[in-house]
Motif scaffolding. Sequence first.
Motif, PDB file in Angstrom:
ATOM      1  N   ASP A 173       0.824  -1.208   0.000  1.00  0.00           N
ATOM      2  CA  ASP A 173       0.000   0.000   0.000  1.00  0.00           C
ATOM      3  C   ASP A 173       0.857   1.257   0.000  1.00  0.00           C
ATOM      4  OD1 ASP A 173       0.932  -0.486   2.582  1.00  0.00           O
ATOM      5  OD2 ASP A 173      -0.915   0.189   3.563  1.00  0.00           O
ATOM      6  N   ARG A 174       1.950   1.229   0.748  1.00  0.00           N
ATOM      7  CA  ARG A 174       2.820   2.407   0.806  1.00  0.00           C
ATOM      8  C   ARG A 174       3.594   2.588  -0.502  1.00  0.00           C
ATOM      9  NH1 ARG A 174       3.340   4.762   5.680  1.00  0.00           N
ATOM     10  NH2 ARG A 174       5.448   5.552   5.268  1.00  0.00           N
ATOM     11  N   LEU A 175       4.021   1.475  -1.091  1.00  0.00           N
ATOM     12  CA  LEU A 175       4.701   1.581  -2.383  1.00  0.00           C
ATOM     13  C   LEU A 175       3.801   2.221  -3.432  1.00  0.00           C
ATOM     14  CD1 LEU A 175       6.560  -1.853  -2.662  1.00  0.00           C
ATOM     15  CD2 LEU A 175       7.629   0.403  -2.757  1.00  0.00           C
ATOM     16  N   ARG A 176       2.562   1.765  -3.493  1.00  0.00           N
ATOM     17  CA  ARG A 176       1.654   2.289  -4.513  1.00  0.00           C
ATOM     18  C   ARG A 176       1.221   3.724  -4.210  1.00  0.00           C
ATOM     19  NH1 ARG A 176      -1.624  -3.398  -5.717  1.00  0.00           N
ATOM     20  NH2 ARG A 176      -0.053  -4.186  -7.187  1.00  0.00           N
ATOM     21  N   ALA A 177       1.261   4.087  -2.938  1.00  0.00           N
ATOM     22  CA  ALA A 177       0.948   5.472  -2.572  1.00  0.00           C
ATOM     23  C   ALA A 177       2.011   6.442  -3.072  1.00  0.00           C
ATOM     24  CB  ALA A 177       0.806   5.589  -1.058  1.00  0.00           C
ATOM     25  N   LEU A 178       3.209   5.927  -3.393  1.00  0.00           N
ATOM     26  CA  LEU A 178       4.268   6.793  -3.896  1.00  0.00           C
ATOM     27  C   LEU A 178       3.901   7.442  -5.228  1.00  0.00           C
ATOM     28  CD1 LEU A 178       7.472   4.679  -3.080  1.00  0.00           C
ATOM     29  CD2 LEU A 178       6.671   6.737  -1.905  1.00  0.00           C
ATOM     30  N   LYS A 179       2.908   6.864  -5.941  1.00  0.00           N
ATOM     31  CA  LYS A 179       2.471   7.479  -7.194  1.00  0.00           C
ATOM     32  C   LYS A 179       1.989   8.912  -6.969  1.00  0.00           C
ATOM     33  CE  LYS A 179      -0.416   4.134  -8.191  1.00  0.00           C
ATOM     34  NZ  LYS A 179      -1.456   3.327  -8.904  1.00  0.00           N
ATOM     35  N   ASP A 180       1.452   9.167  -5.789  1.00  0.00           N
ATOM     36  CA  ASP A 180       0.891  10.489  -5.502  1.00  0.00           C
ATOM     37  C   ASP A 180       1.958  11.532  -5.194  1.00  0.00           C
ATOM     38  OD1 ASP A 180      -1.648   9.391  -5.804  1.00  0.00           O
ATOM     39  OD2 ASP A 180      -1.756   8.826  -3.683  1.00  0.00           O
ATOM     40  N   VAL A 181       3.180  11.071  -4.899  1.00  0.00           N
ATOM     41  CA  VAL A 181       4.248  12.028  -4.570  1.00  0.00           C
ATOM     42  C   VAL A 181       5.403  11.952  -5.561  1.00  0.00           C
ATOM     43  CG1 VAL A 181       3.694  12.017  -2.111  1.00  0.00           C
ATOM     44  CG2 VAL A 181       5.383  10.385  -2.995  1.00  0.00           C
ATOM     45  N   TYR A 182       5.239  11.133  -6.598  1.00  0.00           N
ATOM     46  CA  TYR A 182       6.312  10.987  -7.592  1.00  0.00           C
ATOM     47  C   TYR A 182       6.568  12.336  -8.273  1.00  0.00           C
ATOM     48  CZ  TYR A 182       8.607   9.489 -11.949  1.00  0.00           C
ATOM     49  OH  TYR A 182       9.464   9.356 -13.010  1.00  0.00           O
ATOM     50  N   PRO A 183       7.801  12.852  -8.195  1.00  0.00           N
ATOM     51  CA  PRO A 183       8.069  14.197  -8.717  1.00  0.00           C
ATOM     52  C   PRO A 183       8.394  14.240 -10.206  1.00  0.00           C
ATOM     53  CG  PRO A 183      10.011  13.379  -7.596  1.00  0.00           C
ATOM     54  CD  PRO A 183       8.945  12.319  -7.440  1.00  0.00           C
TER      55      PRO A 183
END
Length: 678
Positions: A71-81
């Motif tokens: 879940d945390r890995l996939r949440a990184l999509k929202d902060v990918y710069p």
Amino acid sequence: MPNETVAALIARSNALGADPRLTNYAGGNTSAKGTATDPVTGTDVDLLWVKGSGGDLGTLTEEGLAVLRLDRLRALKDVYPGVEREDEMVAAFDHCLFGKGGAAPSIDTAMHALVEAAHVDHLHPDAGIALACAADGEKLTEQVFGDKVVWVPWRRPGFQLGLDIAAIVEANPQAVGTILGGHGITAWGGTSEEAEANSRWIVETAEAFLRENSRPEPFGPVLPGHEALPEAERRARAAALAPVVRGIASHDKPQVGHFTDADVVLDFLARAEHPRLAALGTSCPDHFLRTKVKPLVLDLPATATVEEQVARLHELHEAYRADYRAYYDRHATPDSPAIRGADPLIVLVPGVGMFSYGKDAQTARVAGEFYVNAINVMRGAEGVSTYAPIDEAEKFRIEYWALEEAKLARMPKPKPLATRIALVTGAASGIGKAIATRLAAEGACVVVADLDLAKARAAAAELGNSDVAVGVAADVSNPDAVRAAVDEAVLAFGGLDLVVNNAGLSISKPLLETTEQDWDLQHDVMAKGSFLVSQAAARVLIAQGLGGDIVYVASKNSVFAGPNNIAYSAVKADQAHQVRLLAAELGEHGVKVNGVNPDGVVRGSGIFAGGWGAQRAKTYGIAEDDLGKFYAQRTLLKREVLPEHVANAVFVLTGGELSHTTGLHVPVDAGVAAAFLR
């Protein structure tokens, strides 16, 4: 014990990694998604298990897996710069670890996390890379696989590539994998078995297509004079060139070498297109990170003389270094890591074979294996299209990636004798075996030389695999046998740095009982033998231009006069003076020559076990079992000398601390005042 998901992942990884058709050493990665209980909440949590950075699929264990919260890995999509700040995402993976997280997550973690399939494989098969590096790879992918495998244009590994592949999976539910332009393949499945089957199907389908559709002679016709030399001549030429080539590869820092004259290499170098293809360089990041972007290729036929080849190799080396520095300067930015060295890691000699280099024997061997992979890729691409690797700007971004630099910085500090190649004579037992053991433990590649080949190989096997030690036959009294042993050493590890003259025997008799045969035998083995070994080794050391060490295991008897020992003591005095003479002669080449003077080494000694002990015990009027104690009591320290103590002295002389010491004899006798050096 691992859970079922992890067990299946390990089994699949090992099966894929064991087949060189599917991936190369330490290349590719695999993953599985599943659930485990969170020890804090007691609830199930979705996890990703993925091969960690730097691991090898064929030998992967649970400890080599990174374990992360999905879940945390996939949440990184929202902060990918975005791609310009891609590298930041690797640091973000650390905030997604489950528990201690296992191994360090690799750059490919995003690829595995963002694809919905439960099991994902990313591999570097030669056949897959051949399509990935073909000029019309996208068209070929559709022709070969239809809509079951989708083409992905080249993109540097990272988070964006993971997003790209995830989008392809979502948009192409019928697809089972992708061809990654310039790189490799990715496949997936709902079960571990399905993912493995899809990976194998992609590779086997690509292989069949290349086999059935390749044009004849994809590397062009044979170049006259570039055909493989006959085996004996080829190996002799390789042994003659190896020290020179190692010196070239070690201009910036010492390297260990590996040689192969495999048919695939010889055929490539015999063909008209090899200069063009070699100049294009390799493509898959796993290849050029280990081989540099391109090799140094000798542009002379196999019919040239050794002298002509040596002269040309030196010229080409200067050109290679200038070209590599220009490549670095073209693409380096102010924040790029410093240039790591401008020497080649792959040197190709038509008619002879390939020399490959690395920080140790395994790295050197694997670099050669990767270039063979590159040759296979070129053949496949040229057979159905044109080989078109990624451009050099992209190669530079990979080679001098900050993440790659960080990986190198995490490497353990090398041992004192790392990159050094040692030849020890009489090393299957006793003092020689102890020396070989200590040198290997300190990081050296060791050639165990002994009169008995079977014992030499057995002793070498005790030290490790053939990347650590090899056993060779060596009758040191025979110049042909000595040259053959030295040739085997340089072909095994690329050259020589450290030679220990230890082979010996002893016959203890009074003057009137010593026969001419006794005298000749001892002098042939130790005086003549040491001379022959030093002479053959010096040719290599001088040709390399890297300095080196020669150590003589002499004896207290070289300076001490005792009864009933005329032949042995005289020959040891000969060896002791050889040390002084060679120290004076070889110093200008940076070669240090030193000696060790043991005494009373009874336990573990081959000489004493061979009858010398009984003879000396009779001379002193004591029981043979008490000989070690007898020798200890006559010393100043009252300590028995063991083979390991002699090995310690050899290491001290060669380990780097005594860098300015030559012509020295080190007593290892627990203190015998009559043998003090004056």
